[in-house]
Design an enzyme around this catalytic site. Sequence first.
Site, PDB file in Angstrom:
ATOM      1  N   CYS A 100       0.245 -52.122  43.822  1.00 52.79           N
ATOM      2  CA  CYS A 100       1.545 -51.453  43.773  1.00 52.79           C
ATOM      3  C   CYS A 100       1.562 -50.397  44.879  1.00 52.79           C
ATOM      4  O   CYS A 100       0.568 -50.191  45.584  1.00 52.79           O
ATOM      5  CB  CYS A 100       1.763 -50.809  42.404  1.00 52.79           C
ATOM      6  N   CYS A 150      -1.183 -47.613  44.405  1.00 52.58           N
ATOM      7  CA  CYS A 150      -2.527 -48.140  44.634  1.00 52.58           C
ATOM      8  C   CYS A 150      -2.734 -48.496  46.106  1.00 52.58           C
ATOM      9  O   CYS A 150      -3.838 -48.328  46.633  1.00 52.58           O
ATOM     10  CB  CYS A 150      -2.798 -49.337  43.738  1.00 52.58           C
ATOM     11  N   HIS A 177      -4.418 -47.954  36.963  1.00 56.19           N
ATOM     12  CA  HIS A 177      -4.448 -49.292  37.546  1.00 56.19           C
ATOM     13  C   HIS A 177      -5.863 -49.747  37.870  1.00 56.19           C
ATOM     14  O   HIS A 177      -6.767 -48.942  38.069  1.00 56.19           O
ATOM     15  CB  HIS A 177      -3.554 -49.345  38.778  1.00 56.19           C
ATOM     16  N   GLU A 221      -7.262 -51.079  40.505  1.00 57.56           N
ATOM     17  CA  GLU A 221      -7.830 -50.621  41.770  1.00 57.56           C
ATOM     18  C   GLU A 221      -8.371 -49.202  41.653  1.00 57.56           C
ATOM     19  O   GLU A 221      -9.445 -48.887  42.161  1.00 57.56           O
ATOM     20  CB  GLU A 221      -6.768 -50.656  42.881  1.00 57.56           C
TER      21      GLU A 221
END
Length: 152
Positions: free
Chosen positions: A100, A103, A76, A78
């Site tokens: 999410c 994350c 992801h 992040e």
Amino acid sequence: MRLAVDDYFLKMAELVALRSTCKRRAVGCVLVDKKNHVTATGYNGVPKGFIHCIDYPCKGADAPSGTRLNECKAVHAEMNALLQLQSTDELTAYLTVTPCFDCAKVLANSNVTRIVASVWYPQTEVKDILEQAHIIVDIPTLVNIERWDCQP
């Protein structure tokens, strides 16, 4: 007309998202320190050396947003930004979408104290994680900024 700081960095996050190699969703992240200096950027995509999902879709590529995340090979945005990070300053994360669950846990364990995102991600547990981490979340609207202040 000069862009407000939050709008400026959100636009940067949208630009970073254009580098995404995930077929399912393009997400961008820009980490900014207290002096409004960009410290790192990240976008979602498969780990280095893997075949990009836009070229050869993974098992999770066609799943609805927020589902079958364990079948998606993308790292992801992040997490990719935090992997590049060299700063130890308190940070604001500018995201094209709120994090999410996984994350959110990683951000809770980082120096991020504020998140500015364009839209909410459809996982309800995220709010609890960010509240417990005392991370402020702002979602800009056309008229103003909606603030969700988790400070005690």
